[in-house]
Motif scaffolding. Sequence first.
Motif, mmCIF file in Angstrom:
data_model
loop_
_atom_site.group_PDB
_atom_site.id
_atom_site.type_symbol
_atom_site.label_atom_id
_atom_site.label_comp_id
_atom_site.label_asym_id
_atom_site.label_seq_id
_atom_site.Cartn_x
_atom_site.Cartn_y
_atom_site.Cartn_z
ATOM 1 N N GLU A 1 0.619 -1.297 0.019
ATOM 2 C CA GLU A 1 -0.073 0.066 -0.047
ATOM 3 C C GLU A 1 0.890 1.362 -0.096
ATOM 4 O OE1 GLU A 1 -0.270 -1.647 4.549
ATOM 5 O OE2 GLU A 1 -0.142 -2.430 2.185
ATOM 6 N N PHE A 2 2.018 1.353 0.681
ATOM 7 C CA PHE A 2 2.795 2.342 0.688
ATOM 8 C C PHE A 2 3.595 2.604 -0.677
ATOM 9 C CE2 PHE A 2 2.329 1.860 5.222
ATOM 10 C CZ PHE A 2 1.628 2.859 5.372
ATOM 11 N N LYS A 3 4.032 1.389 -1.315
ATOM 12 C CA LYS A 3 4.619 1.208 -2.396
ATOM 13 C C LYS A 3 3.574 2.077 -3.605
ATOM 14 C CE LYS A 3 6.607 -1.368 -6.290
ATOM 15 N NZ LYS A 3 6.874 -2.531 -6.726
ATOM 16 N N SER A 4 2.533 1.769 -3.656
ATOM 17 C CA SER A 4 1.637 2.226 -4.736
ATOM 18 C C SER A 4 1.150 3.891 -4.168
ATOM 19 C CB SER A 4 0.323 1.519 -4.780
ATOM 20 O OG SER A 4 -0.382 1.401 -3.378
ATOM 21 N N LEU A 5 1.339 4.244 -3.039
ATOM 22 C CA LEU A 5 1.230 5.473 -2.594
ATOM 23 C C LEU A 5 2.157 6.250 -3.032
ATOM 24 C CD1 LEU A 5 -0.534 7.309 -0.921
ATOM 25 C CD2 LEU A 5 0.390 6.694 1.185
ATOM 26 N N TYR A 6 3.352 6.021 -2.439
ATOM 27 C CA TYR A 6 4.463 6.478 -2.811
ATOM 28 C C TYR A 6 5.280 6.359 -4.138
ATOM 29 C CZ TYR A 6 3.996 8.136 1.887
ATOM 30 O OH TYR A 6 3.616 8.731 3.127
ATOM 31 N N ARG B 1 7.718 0.010 11.131
ATOM 32 C CA ARG B 1 6.968 -1.148 11.179
ATOM 33 C C ARG B 1 5.786 -1.020 10.549
ATOM 34 N NH1 ARG B 1 9.906 -4.707 10.865
ATOM 35 N NH2 ARG B 1 8.365 -5.929 10.965
ATOM 36 N N GLN B 2 5.216 0.244 10.516
ATOM 37 C CA GLN B 2 3.992 0.407 9.772
ATOM 38 C C GLN B 2 4.314 0.650 8.118
ATOM 39 O OE1 GLN B 2 1.625 4.198 11.000
ATOM 40 N NE2 GLN B 2 2.429 3.673 13.160
ATOM 41 N N LEU B 3 5.682 1.011 7.891
ATOM 42 C CA LEU B 3 5.865 1.193 6.353
ATOM 43 C C LEU B 3 6.512 -0.102 6.019
ATOM 44 C CD1 LEU B 3 7.859 4.349 6.503
ATOM 45 C CD2 LEU B 3 5.550 4.309 5.402
#
Length: 141
Positions: free
Chosen positions: A12-17, A47-49
Motif C-alpha cells: 500500500e505504501f509502494k503504490s502510494l509513494y 513497522r507501519q511502512l
Amino acid sequence: MRTYYVFKVKDEFKSLYRENQSILYHIFKQIYLLKKEDLAYGYSLFRQLTKKIDKEKLDKEIFISLHGTMPYSKRKNKHHINNLYKDETSSMIIKHAYIQIESNQDNSEFLHVLNQFENPYFVCDFQNQDYFFLEDLKVLV
C-alpha cells in the motif's frame, strides 16, 4: 564507498509513494536520523511502512544462485562480491528489518541480484541522498 539500505516496503505504501519517492525517502531518512529518546516512535513508524524480510530464505536463495560464480563468497552472515573485471568490492548483510549493502561501485551487483526477487524493495543511500525502487534499476548493456 556507498552504503545502501534496502527496505521491503508494504504494497500500500509502494503504490502510494510510487510517483512521490522523495517523500518516502525523507520518511526513512528521518527515522535513520532519530535520536535515542525517539526510537520507540521511529520503530512504530518503521513497522507501519515495512514488511519483515525472510532473512533465512533470502540468504539461502542468494547463496544458491551465486555460490558457483568466481567473484562471490559468503562468510557467516555476510555475502561478498570481489569482481576484479568490474573493479567491484561489495558486501551485503541481510537482516529481518533491512538489507545493508556496502560497495565501491554506484551500481553494485547485489542490487541486480535482489532485483531478481519480486519484492517491493526501496533503496536509500542516505550519505549521497540517493533513493529508488529496486525495480526501477536499469541494466546497462
